[in-house]
Design a protein around this motif. Sequence first.
Motif, PDB file in Angstrom:
ATOM      1  N   VAL A   1      -9.964  -6.164   9.377  1.00 26.80           N
ATOM      2  CA  VAL A   1     -10.992  -5.791   8.409  1.00 26.80           C
ATOM      3  C   VAL A   1     -11.603  -7.043   7.774  1.00 26.80           C
ATOM      4  O   VAL A   1     -12.815  -7.133   7.577  1.00 26.80           O
ATOM      5  N   LEU A   2     -10.744  -8.020   7.485  1.00 28.08           N
ATOM      6  CA  LEU A   2     -11.226  -9.273   6.874  1.00 28.08           C
ATOM      7  C   LEU A   2     -12.291  -9.935   7.728  1.00 28.08           C
ATOM      8  O   LEU A   2     -13.275 -10.468   7.226  1.00 28.08           O
ATOM      9  N   LEU A   3     -12.075  -9.885   9.035  1.00 29.78           N
ATOM     10  CA  LEU A   3     -13.000 -10.523   9.963  1.00 29.78           C
ATOM     11  C   LEU A   3     -14.391  -9.916   9.846  1.00 29.78           C
ATOM     12  O   LEU A   3     -15.396 -10.573  10.037  1.00 29.78           O
ATOM     13  N   ARG A   4     -14.427  -8.647   9.520  1.00 33.14           N
ATOM     14  CA  ARG A   4     -15.714  -7.962   9.431  1.00 33.14           C
ATOM     15  C   ARG A   4     -16.385  -8.144   8.083  1.00 33.14           C
ATOM     16  O   ARG A   4     -17.550  -7.814   7.920  1.00 33.14           O
ATOM     17  N   ASP A   5     -15.599  -8.584   7.128  1.00 33.51           N
ATOM     18  CA  ASP A   5     -16.130  -8.920   5.828  1.00 33.51           C
ATOM     19  C   ASP A   5     -16.997  -7.817   5.214  1.00 33.51           C
ATOM     20  O   ASP A   5     -18.160  -8.038   4.881  1.00 33.51           O
ATOM     21  N   PRO A   6     -16.459  -6.614   5.078  1.00 35.47           N
ATOM     22  CA  PRO A   6     -17.267  -5.512   4.546  1.00 35.47           C
ATOM     23  C   PRO A   6     -17.444  -5.635   3.035  1.00 35.47           C
ATOM     24  O   PRO A   6     -16.637  -6.272   2.366  1.00 35.47           O
ATOM     25  N   GLU A   7     -18.510  -5.023   2.505  1.00 42.09           N
ATOM     26  CA  GLU A   7     -18.767  -5.086   1.065  1.00 42.09           C
ATOM     27  C   GLU A   7     -17.888  -4.103   0.302  1.00 42.09           C
ATOM     28  O   GLU A   7     -17.611  -4.275  -0.871  1.00 42.09           O
ATOM     29  N   ILE A   8     -17.510  -3.033   1.010  1.00 46.17           N
ATOM     30  CA  ILE A   8     -16.695  -2.004   0.368  1.00 46.17           C
ATOM     31  C   ILE A   8     -15.405  -1.882   1.154  1.00 46.17           C
ATOM     32  O   ILE A   8     -15.411  -1.931   2.384  1.00 46.17           O
ATOM     33  N   LEU A   9     -14.314  -1.728   0.430  1.00 42.27           N
ATOM     34  CA  LEU A   9     -13.030  -1.662   1.096  1.00 42.27           C
ATOM     35  C   LEU A   9     -12.271  -0.421   0.644  1.00 42.27           C
ATOM     36  O   LEU A   9     -12.260  -0.097  -0.538  1.00 42.27           O
ATOM     37  N   ILE A  10     -11.674   0.247   1.594  1.00 43.19           N
ATOM     38  CA  ILE A  10     -10.855   1.406   1.266  1.00 43.19           C
ATOM     39  C   ILE A  10      -9.436   1.141   1.725  1.00 43.19           C
ATOM     40  O   ILE A  10      -9.198   0.857   2.897  1.00 43.19           O
ATOM     41  N   LEU A  11      -8.503   1.200   0.790  1.00 42.52           N
ATOM     42  CA  LEU A  11      -7.100   1.047   1.152  1.00 42.52           C
ATOM     43  C   LEU A  11      -6.446   2.401   0.913  1.00 42.52           C
ATOM     44  O   LEU A  11      -6.251   2.801  -0.229  1.00 42.52           O
ATOM     45  N   ASP A  12      -6.172   3.130   1.983  1.00 41.85           N
ATOM     46  CA  ASP A  12      -5.604   4.461   1.803  1.00 41.85           C
ATOM     47  C   ASP A  12      -4.094   4.393   1.967  1.00 41.85           C
ATOM     48  O   ASP A  12      -3.567   4.464   3.073  1.00 41.85           O
ATOM     49  N   GLU A  13      -3.415   4.238   0.859  1.00 40.95           N
ATOM     50  CA  GLU A  13      -1.961   4.126   0.841  1.00 40.95           C
ATOM     51  C   GLU A  13      -1.490   3.076   1.828  1.00 40.95           C
ATOM     52  O   GLU A  13      -0.560   3.292   2.612  1.00 40.95           O
ATOM     53  N   ALA A  14      -2.165   1.933   1.758  1.00 37.33           N
ATOM     54  CA  ALA A  14      -1.922   0.892   2.751  1.00 37.33           C
ATOM     55  C   ALA A  14      -0.496   0.359   2.721  1.00 37.33           C
ATOM     56  O   ALA A  14      -0.019  -0.200   3.694  1.00 37.33           O
ATOM     57  N   THR A  15       0.179   0.516   1.613  1.00 38.04           N
ATOM     58  CA  THR A  15       1.527  -0.056   1.550  1.00 38.04           C
ATOM     59  C   THR A  15       2.606   1.001   1.399  1.00 38.04           C
ATOM     60  O   THR A  15       3.741   0.687   1.093  1.00 38.04           O
ATOM     61  N   SER A  16       2.268   2.259   1.634  1.00 33.05           N
ATOM     62  CA  SER A  16       3.278   3.263   1.292  1.00 33.05           C
ATOM     63  C   SER A  16       4.370   3.416   2.350  1.00 33.05           C
ATOM     64  O   SER A  16       5.376   4.036   2.101  1.00 33.05           O
ATOM     65  N   HIS A  17       4.168   2.830   3.527  1.00 32.95           N
ATOM     66  CA  HIS A  17       5.197   2.977   4.552  1.00 32.95           C
ATOM     67  C   HIS A  17       6.085   1.750   4.732  1.00 32.95           C
ATOM     68  O   HIS A  17       6.776   1.641   5.726  1.00 32.95           O
ATOM     69  N   VAL A  18       5.998   0.825   3.819  1.00 29.69           N
ATOM     70  CA  VAL A  18       6.791  -0.390   4.023  1.00 29.69           C
ATOM     71  C   VAL A  18       7.760  -0.569   2.857  1.00 29.69           C
ATOM     72  O   VAL A  18       7.598   0.028   1.795  1.00 29.69           O
ATOM     73  N   ASP A  19       8.762  -1.409   3.110  1.00 31.67           N
ATOM     74  CA  ASP A  19       9.747  -1.606   2.045  1.00 31.67           C
ATOM     75  C   ASP A  19       9.166  -2.524   0.964  1.00 31.67           C
ATOM     76  O   ASP A  19       8.115  -3.138   1.136  1.00 31.67           O
ATOM     77  N   ASN A  20       9.896  -2.647  -0.131  1.00 28.57           N
ATOM     78  CA  ASN A  20       9.368  -3.368  -1.288  1.00 28.57           C
ATOM     79  C   ASN A  20       9.051  -4.820  -0.987  1.00 28.57           C
ATOM     80  O   ASN A  20       8.066  -5.366  -1.477  1.00 28.57           O
ATOM     81  N   GLU A  21       9.929  -5.441  -0.177  1.00 24.15           N
ATOM     82  CA  GLU A  21       9.737  -6.854   0.098  1.00 24.15           C
ATOM     83  C   GLU A  21       8.464  -7.071   0.913  1.00 24.15           C
ATOM     84  O   GLU A  21       7.660  -7.940   0.626  1.00 24.15           O
ATOM     85  N   THR A  22       8.285  -6.204   1.938  1.00 29.27           N
ATOM     86  CA  THR A  22       7.091  -6.314   2.770  1.00 29.27           C
ATOM     87  C   THR A  22       5.859  -6.027   1.934  1.00 29.27           C
ATOM     88  O   THR A  22       4.806  -6.623   2.135  1.00 29.27           O
ATOM     89  N   GLU A  23       6.015  -5.125   0.988  1.00 31.51           N
ATOM     90  CA  GLU A  23       4.865  -4.795   0.169  1.00 31.51           C
ATOM     91  C   GLU A  23       4.329  -6.029  -0.542  1.00 31.51           C
ATOM     92  O   GLU A  23       3.117  -6.207  -0.665  1.00 31.51           O
ATOM     93  N   VAL A  24       5.242  -6.870  -0.982  1.00 33.76           N
ATOM     94  CA  VAL A  24       4.800  -8.083  -1.665  1.00 33.76           C
ATOM     95  C   VAL A  24       3.944  -8.922  -0.721  1.00 33.76           C
ATOM     96  O   VAL A  24       2.876  -9.413  -1.086  1.00 33.76           O
ATOM     97  N   LEU A  25       4.408  -9.041   0.537  1.00 33.77           N
ATOM     98  CA  LEU A  25       3.657  -9.832   1.520  1.00 33.77           C
ATOM     99  C   LEU A  25       2.282  -9.221   1.758  1.00 33.77           C
ATOM    100  O   LEU A  25       1.271  -9.915   1.817  1.00 33.77           O
ATOM    101  N   ILE A  26       2.274  -7.896   1.924  1.00 32.66           N
ATOM    102  CA  ILE A  26       0.994  -7.237   2.177  1.00 32.66           C
ATOM    103  C   ILE A  26       0.106  -7.348   0.954  1.00 32.66           C
ATOM    104  O   ILE A  26      -1.092  -7.602   1.046  1.00 32.66           O
ATOM    105  N   GLN A  27       0.737  -7.191  -0.210  1.00 31.04           N
ATOM    106  CA  GLN A  27      -0.053  -7.242  -1.433  1.00 31.04           C
ATOM    107  C   GLN A  27      -0.786  -8.573  -1.544  1.00 31.04           C
ATOM    108  O   GLN A  27      -1.946  -8.619  -1.932  1.00 31.04           O
ATOM    109  N   GLN A  28      -0.095  -9.645  -1.135  1.00 30.90           N
ATOM    110  CA  GLN A  28      -0.748 -10.956  -1.173  1.00 30.90           C
ATOM    111  C   GLN A  28      -1.977 -10.973  -0.274  1.00 30.90           C
ATOM    112  O   GLN A  28      -3.026 -11.481  -0.643  1.00 30.90           O
TER     113      GLN A  28
END
Length: 631
Positions: free
Chosen positions: A525-552
């Motif tokens: 998605v970053l490569l496409r550089d869209p003006e609007i972004l939708i994150l639909d529960e993007a981190t709900s399937h990962v553990d807490n530690e991974t979430e931190v990485l994704i959150q970054q």
Amino acid sequence: MPEDEEDIFSDERENIERPMSRLLGKYAKRYPAPVGVALTANLISPLLGLAPAWLLALAIDGLFTESTPYSLPLVPTAMLPETTAGKMLLTVSLFVSVYALTTVTTWLGSWGWAVFAENVQHDLRTDVYDKMQGLGMEFFSDRQTGELMSVLSSDVNRLEGFLNGWLGQLLNILVQVIGISAIMLATNWQLALVALLPAPLLTVVSYLFVQKVRPMYREARGTFGDLASRLENNLSGIQVVKSFTNETFESSRVEGASQEHKDARWGARRWGIRFGPMLTLINGIGFSLVFLVGGWWVLFGPPLSVFSGSVTVGTVVMFLQYTRQIQGPLTQAGQLLNNFERVKASAERVFVLFDYPVSIPEADEADELEDPRGAVEFDDVSFSYPDGEEALTDVSFDVDPGQTIGLVGPTGSGKSTCMKLLLRFYDVTEGAVEVDGQDVRDVTIRSLRSSIGYVSQEPFLFTGTIRENIAYGLDVTDSEIESVAERANAHGFITDLEDGYETEVGQRGDRLSGGQRQRIAIARVLLRDPEILILDEATSHVDNETEVLIQQSLDELTADRTTFSIAHRLSTVRDADRILVLDDGQIVERGPHDELLDRGGLYANLWRVQVGEVSSLPEEFLEEAAARDRA
Ligand code: ADP
Ligand code: MG
């Protein structure tokens, strides 16, 4: 169950008229040359097939027994050789010419149909795919991927099989049957009737046979499906089987499923075993009958008082030849007729698709969404899914470019639906969705969707390399790929893989963890550089530690972009500029995190659940949650 997925579109199929002529009308005229060649060849080659038996009769009567004079139709007697040896050689050369010509016409016929069928199969598959791809999301959400695949594979293949020779075969059969019958009737109509007596029986028997065994084979395939899933289920659950020491129980379940499959197959095979001998019997009776009547006639004159005239040895031999020759085509005819019904069903399904209405039409004068800034407005939006249930009621909100909006609420409250409307996967029932002040229905779908990036709960990776998955159709350099991967926090783990960016990942993305897949999706998605972004529960399937990485990586993604973040974990959205709380399709609260906590409403209660203050939750909230769970 690749053969009997006849269920898809079963209702719509009834409205399709004359699918076979539509199919031929649509595609046959694209390939006039091969079709023309094939049809001509299929007309000539069975006619040539009539010649050998006739030449044989001529040789027997005109040369060997000399019971009738040697003569060829259309050729004046004066031009025929005088000596017996000359006539013999002429006959041989006629045989050779007939077989040589048959070789050529057979080749041309097969070539023409093959070229036609392969081309149409390709056209049809790409046409069906393009049509399907352009249909609205409701088309896909109502159907299984497997069902749609079956149209693209089994139906298209079956039509290919039909085009490749069905018509040719039919023509061939017709010409042979009509030609043979005509010659026999013209030579001796009485003997001809005797020879043709078993003919209809062959067609009927083979037609009925296919009718009878088809459902049996279908059942056998069904039982095989059950057996296969039982086996697969047991092997993948082997740990449970062993830990419950349930081997005996499972063995008997497998044995039961296998027995059922065996019985079903046997039911069908029994008939298959009977069919061949039955045909042999009918053919044998027919052949013997011709020999009896014809032979008797030659030796002692008309065998019954209804018969009259005389018969030569050559005629009897010719009739015997023709009797054998006509048996194959007649049997085939029964099977071809049967096949036609299934082919027609396939053609109907294909045309249901071709005729399927496009639910998200693009306005005729749709504008490009130029230089979008990312302002979004929902103006009194209400929406019901095609199946009727209202999913959103009077939803209004206004987002400035660059803002981050959190969308929270219980499961089924309508968060994802809002985003589907923004992407115009569906059109609103009432109200309007606007981007930069323009109604999404007035801009081109392409320009709208390419200004929106979508990261879902389950990132989908296509079969191919990591590099291809990030580029996803864009023509970009390696350094651009690496730079977005770096920003998505993915470069590190990718370079640790043995094949780096060239690592093959698939639909199952086997080797990657959920968090890694998610970061690849974010890089895409970053490569496409869209003006609007939708994150639909993007981190709900990962553990807490991974979430931190994704959150970054998400922080990198959301900076300077209008962002809608749907989140289960409320901590993900606590920093949002504004949070919209949805309940049952309506916005029930809105505001920043702290304000919502102070209000002590739904959001505050959801927050308490997450920080573990379950004991302080009000009774009503628990009752409502239980009610939702039952709904
Ligand atoms: P959320 O994302 O908040 O969990 P959704 O927007 O997915 O909720 O769903 C809102 C409502 O719409 C639910 O009642 C759900 O059952 C219904 N719904 C969602 N998708 C579809 C669909 N494709 N067809 C019909 N109803 C749907
Ligand atoms: Mg959702």
